[in-house]
Design an enzyme around this catalytic site. Structure first.
Site, PDB file in Angstrom:
ATOM      1  N   ASP A 370       0.874  -1.161   0.000  1.00  8.51           N
ATOM      2  CA  ASP A 370       0.000   0.000   0.000  1.00  8.51           C
ATOM      3  C   ASP A 370       0.922   1.224   0.000  1.00  8.51           C
ATOM      4  OD1 ASP A 370      -2.274   1.594   0.444  1.00  8.51           O
ATOM      5  OD2 ASP A 370      -1.815   1.669   2.573  1.00  8.51           O
ATOM      6  N   LYS A 371       0.394   2.402  -0.305  1.00  8.72           N
ATOM      7  CA  LYS A 371       1.247   3.592  -0.286  1.00  8.72           C
ATOM      8  C   LYS A 371       1.062   4.399   0.996  1.00  8.72           C
ATOM      9  CE  LYS A 371       0.015   7.411  -2.279  1.00  8.72           C
ATOM     10  NZ  LYS A 371       0.158   8.503  -1.289  1.00  8.72           N
ATOM     11  N   LYS A 546      -3.819  28.119  -8.716  1.00  4.14           N
ATOM     12  CA  LYS A 546      -2.730  27.130  -8.630  1.00  4.14           C
ATOM     13  C   LYS A 546      -3.251  25.814  -9.164  1.00  4.14           C
ATOM     14  CE  LYS A 546      -3.603  25.361  -3.993  1.00  4.14           C
ATOM     15  NZ  LYS A 546      -3.241  25.379  -2.602  1.00  4.14           N
ATOM     16  N   THR A 655      -2.624   1.396  -4.518  1.00  5.48           N
ATOM     17  CA  THR A 655      -3.066   2.472  -3.629  1.00  5.48           C
ATOM     18  C   THR A 655      -4.424   3.012  -4.050  1.00  5.48           C
ATOM     19  OG1 THR A 655      -2.559   4.717  -2.892  1.00  5.48           O
ATOM     20  CG2 THR A 655      -1.656   4.054  -5.000  1.00  5.48           C
ATOM     21  N   ARG A 737      -6.000   4.460  -7.451  1.00  5.43           N
ATOM     22  CA  ARG A 737      -7.469   4.470  -7.316  1.00  5.43           C
ATOM     23  C   ARG A 737      -8.006   3.029  -7.259  1.00  5.43           C
ATOM     24  NH1 ARG A 737      -8.723   9.338  -6.063  1.00  5.43           N
ATOM     25  NH2 ARG A 737     -10.878   8.982  -6.521  1.00  5.43           N
TER      26      ARG A 737
END
Length: 1025
Positions: A370-371, A546, A655, A737
């Site tokens: 997993d991240k 931004k 992730t 995702r």
């Protein structure tokens, strides 16, 4: 009163419980605060990770033992001794070893079950506050029912009244906070207790696994007229999410196994190690050999008399060919390996929850990680400000600070830009450019400063004076918070914010007021956010924006550095945002506002029209700066991934987070090395698109793959085989995702397609499915709770411990288990060979060579300790194993226990058994008793010498075991006078005969070992010499 937020889950109840037959789920009507008014039965709000309950424990454990061919065979053997025609010697020779095996197994399972029960009980006993007619009462998690009103709180109130922020990373792996809204009509009630006075109910959809959607309605009957409100995902709090701000009163809609998080986790399966399956296969071969030998013996008697009974007697006589002590030795070995992992001071806090599979860690080919929270700490740190001509890193932030300070202390600042048009033509000084950039970063965001009461000042006072010590920033994304914290550190502080204004404090303490005229929030499609503010002191209107470099490149004025610098920063693993500005005159703004309002009122194509109006502003903007934010990696992630890569393990990152973030982390953690290309798999929805994209990918070589969950699903639907074949060749794969069930699906596909062993590492509730599906599940104990570590087979406190867990403990466990199993097989084959030689010499009689205690003593008290001491053996020091992960690569081929090594040991056993028996027969004098004495003593000595030959690194316990076994044998001779002639043993002739036989059986092997080490040494010996 707190917020009245309708709450769609058993609150914070730990999220996975056994789904015992999902049953049919139906929509439900839930009356607020009246659980007794239910129309159907709902599951209890408990979690249960146990494999058995009180009644199924014994039958379950016995079934799991006897479903192995191995143990069933011994049970049948032991039972056959009740038949008189088949009985060979005393009953205890067969029942004692079997009983010993079963008791050890039952004890081990019982300990694991009790531990599991205690962990579950701890979670089920968490205390929550419940609203009732008697006021607020405390209730255990297991006592929460559908319809209860539960109060969940975080300690500071939100500034946007009647809303709260939620952290969902345990559920979907996304790092940003989500805004959740209350049911509007309940907000008008004076206190929370009034919820119990009104007659209202919630109609909710049936439980399902979709965590991103919810459909329901809220109805208040006693209103005039009755109030109906629709409910969506924005009104829910799922279990396993954390409230980041606000106090919430919620009604419980789902409990227990109907929770979203539970329905997204699969049932824990009973994991059986590959090693155990291989041993099982070898025992089947041995059983085949046993049947063949028995048939040959009867055939050599020419099937005389009741030959079928003879076959059975021979099967019993040679039953030692299949060693019963193998299971016990391996099981006890596993317990020792687990104990060693727990006791290792280099990886403190490591817990072994599944003590049946430590040797799986020694041959992992794919690591799926997993991240969020596993590779990264989920803490953002501002790293770089880039202005095109100059860049500021962490070490030069004091320069930025002095520029900001000088901008606000020099008198020239008060001249507004609009009155001095000539000034814009002149190239701006570096100081003013830095100031402009910092001011833009301090304004373009959705962050709200919130003041908490600390011991010294209360909340109202802190808000009034903008107390620095009491301020906490709240936002949907941790990136935004890090940017605002950075502007505070260089002197421009965000001190206040509400719906239409913002306050900044300068280094000199002056407060700047800005009115927020418009705000354009960030979306996944637009990849940018904008804000229009009016500076109250000058009346100047500015549009700040931004966003990601891909979209901003077309919006800002032409420049020659943006693309190059974005690439450089991205290669360092930084998340890059481009900040730009446009000054608007009052007329320009009024014109824009009129068109914007008009577009928002349109009925058809509203979103398109609104986007078009905003885009009319987004042209020729002035590029101010780039910001680089880093999601800090866990300690030593890079060297650990390097070790794993060198060990031949392919790392996949799965992730729930966004594609850009995942790619950044993959580069930052060096999951994708500097010289590797990254192929980002385009978003595909149809079979044709998937086909084209797979072909494009096929043309690339040595290239890491990044793919999103949706595209992955399409590929697996139409081109599962082709996709997996290509993905398995990649040096690294990143799936972003990903839904929790999708992670588990990827693990399953890898196992089926490659047949290799997988290991899954994660820290959140969304990783539980993947951890339970993998051959080895490792949970990282995160800040986010212990769900993953509780469901895992092994739990570590940090990702970096994984290197040592695999390289040292996994490798040792596998090599030791392989050595131990082959030695136990050798031990039993030796005695079986002797029995075969003995029977064939005495006209194929089914008479046992060794009776009663000798046969039990042989595999227990006389040779058990030295053979078992092989679990302490190691070929290289742990430092060397960590330094040369390539040693681990050798194990992936499964060489330590293969048909080749098995065959070698079988030949050794046959050679030694024959030598000992023929030697004893040649040298035996007058009495049969002497054969038993000579052969048995030689056999014991041979075993002890063979253990010494096999050992690679001596441990003091091994020497103790050897000496102890020898002492036990000599001491027990006194009691064995019915089998062995004690006076004969004391004679010289006995001693020389035993010595000669033992030397002939062992010396050739010692010579062969020496020659092999000399001319064809294994890899590890090159490192140790």
């Amino acid at each position: 009163a707190g917020l009245k937020l309708i709450q769609g889950a058993g609150i914070g109840c730990c999220p996975w419980s056994r789904c015992c037959g999902m049953g049919d789920f139906r929509p439900r009507t839930v009356w607020l605060g009246h659980p007794e008014k239910r129309e159907q039965r709902y599951p209890r709000n408990v979690i249960n990770n146990q494999k058995y309950n009180f009644f199924t424990f014994l039958p379950g454990v016995l079934f799991n033992q006897f479903k192995y061919f191995f143990n069933l065979y011994f049970l049948l053997l032991a039972c056959s001794q009740f038949v008189n025609e088949l009985r060979l010697g005393a009953l205890y020779t067969y029942w004692v070893p079997l009983g010993f095996v079963l008791i050890i197994t039952i004890m081990r399972e019982a300990v694991e079950e009790i531990r599991c029960y205690c962990r579950d009980k701890e979670v089920n006993s968490q205390i929550y506050s419940k609203l009732s007619t008697r006021g607020t009462v405390k209730v255990k998690s297991s006592g929460i029912q559908v319809g209860d009103l539960i109060i969940v709180e975080k300690f500071f109130s939100s500034l946007i009244p009647g809303s709260c922020f939620l952290r969902t990373d345990q559920l979907d792996g996304e790092t940003d906070w989500k805004l959740r809204l209350p049911v509007a009509c309940t907000q008008r009630l004076p206190t929370a207790a009034d919820l119990l006075q009104i007659r209202s109910y919630v109609y909710a959809e049936e439980p399902n696994i979709d965590i991103h959607n919810f459909i329901g309605t809220f109805t208040r009957e006693d209103g005039d007229p009755p109030v109906n409100e629709s409910l969506s995902i924005e009104n829910t709090l799922w279990a396993s999410t954390v409230i980041a701000s606000g106090t919430v009163v919620g009604v419980v809609i789902y409990t227990g196994k109907e929770l979203r998080s539970v329905m997204n986790t699969s049932n824990p399966r009973h994991k059986v190690g590959l090693f155990d399956l291989e041993v099982n296969c070898l025992t089947k071969i041995l059983f085949g050999a046993l049947v063949v030998v028995s048939l040959v013996m009867v055939a050599l008697q020419h099937f005389a008399g009741r030959w079928y009974l003879q076959i059975f007697r021979f099967l019993l006589l040679f039953s030692n060919i299949v060693p019963i002590s193998l299971r016990v030795n391996l099981d006890m070995g596993k317990m020792v390996f687990s104990w060693m992992i727990r006791r290792d001071s280099k990886i403190p806090g490591t817990v072994v929850r599944a003590s049946t599979i430590p040797e799986q860690l020694g041959r992992i080919s794919y690591l799926l990680t997993d991240k969020t929270g596993t590779l990264t700490q989920n803490e953002m740190v501002f790293r770089r400000l880039h202005l095109g001509t100059v860049a500021y890193g962490m070490d030069s932030m004091d320069e930025v600070q002095s520029h900001v300070f000088s901008a606000y202390t020099q008198p020239s600042h008060d001249v507004p830009a609009s009155r001095a048009p000539a000034a814009t033509k002149v190239r701006k000084t570096i100081s003013s450019r830095v100031h402009e950039a910092v001011k833009a970063i301090a304004l373009v965001h959705c962050v709200t400063p919130v003041y908490e009461a600390n011991g010294v000042t209360d909340q109202a006072e802190a808000e009034q004076h903008y107390e620095d010590t009491c301020r906490v920033y709240q936002a949907a994304s941790p990136d935004e918070v890090s940017l605002v914290q950075w502007t505070e550190s260089v002197g421009l502080t965000l001190v206040g914010r509400d719906h239409n204004s913002m306050q900044l404090r300068t280094p000199s303490g002056q407060i700047l007021n800005f009115t927020i005229l418009q705000i354009f929030p960030f979306t996944y499609e637009s990849k940018r956010m904008g804000i229009i503010v009016r500076d109250e002191s000058t009346g100047e209107i500015s549009f700040y924006m931004k966003g990601a470099d891909v979209v901003m490149a077309g919006i800002v004025q032409y420049n020659d550095w943006l693309e190059e610098e974005c690439g450089n920063m991205a290669r360092e693993g930084l998340r890059v945002l481009v900040v730009s500005k446009k000054s608007l005159t009052e007329e320009q703004y009024q014109d824009f506002e009129a068109r914007y309002i008009q577009a928002k009122l349109s009925v058809h194509d509203r979103s398109l029209k609104v986007a078009t109006v905003i885009e009319s502003l987004e042209m020729e903007m002035e590029l101010l700066c780039l910001t680089g934010v880093e999601d800090q990696l866990q300690a030593d992630v890079r060297p650990t991934l390097e070790i794993l890569r060198n060990a031949g393990i392919k790392v996949w990152m799965l992730t729930g987070d966004k594609l850009e973030t995942a790619t950044c982390t993959a580069k930052n953690a060096h999951l994708v090395t500097r010289n590797q290309d990254i192929h980002i798999f385009r978003s595909v929805t149809t079979r044709g698109e998937a086909h084209l994209e797979l072909n494009a990918f096929r043309r690339k070589h040595d290239c890491a793959l990044v793919i999103s969950g949706d595209s992955l699903e399409v590929c697996l639907k139409f081109y599962e085989y082709e996709f997996m074949e290509l993905a398995c060749q990649c040096p690294a794969v990143v799936c972003c995702r990903c839904a929790p069930t999708q992670k588990a699906q990827i693990v399953r596909l890898l196992q089926e397609r490659t047949g290799k062993l997988t290991c899954a590492v994660g820290d959140g509730g969304n990783d539980v499915s993947m951890i339970q599906e993998a051959d080895c599940g490792v949970g990282v104990e995160g800040k986010e709770g212990k769900q993953a570590s509780l469901a895992a087979d092994f739990s570590v406190t940090q990702f970096k411990h994984l290197g040592r867990l695999l390289m040292v403990h996994g490798r040792n466990s596998y090599k030791r288990s392989a050595g131990l199993s082959q030695f136990v097989i050798h031990r039993s084959l030796c005695i079986s060979t002797m029995q075969a030689v003995f029977s064939s010499v005495f006209y194929f009689a089914s008479v046992p060579l060794y009776q009663g205690f000798l046969i039990i003593g042989y595999s227990t008290i006389y040779t058990m300790f030295p053979v078992f001491s092989l679990v302490l053996d190691k070929d290289v020091k742990s430092e060397v194993a960590m330094l040369y992960p390539e040693l681990y690569k050798d194990l992936l081929k499964g060489r330590p226990l293969s048909f080749k090594t098995f065959l070698i040991w079988v030949l050794i056993s046959i050679y030694q058994g024959s030598i000992i028996m023929y030697g004893a027969l040649l040298l035996f004098e007058s009495e049969f008793v002497h054969i038993v004495a000579i052969s048995f003593t030689s056999l014991i000595l041979t075993e002890l010498l063979m253990v010494a030959l096999t050992i690679q690194t001596w441990h003091w316990l091994m020497i103790v075991a050897e000496l102890l076994s020898l002492a036990c044998y000599i001491a027990s001779l006194v009691f064995l006078h019915e089998f062995i002639d004690v006076y004969f043993i004391a004679t010289l002739s006995f001693l020389w005969k035993v010595t000669v036989i033992t030397l002939v059986s062992c010396l050739p092997l010692y010579i062969l070992k020496y020659l092999r080490r000399r001319f064809s040494p294994p890899n590890y010996s090159k490192l140790t010499s």
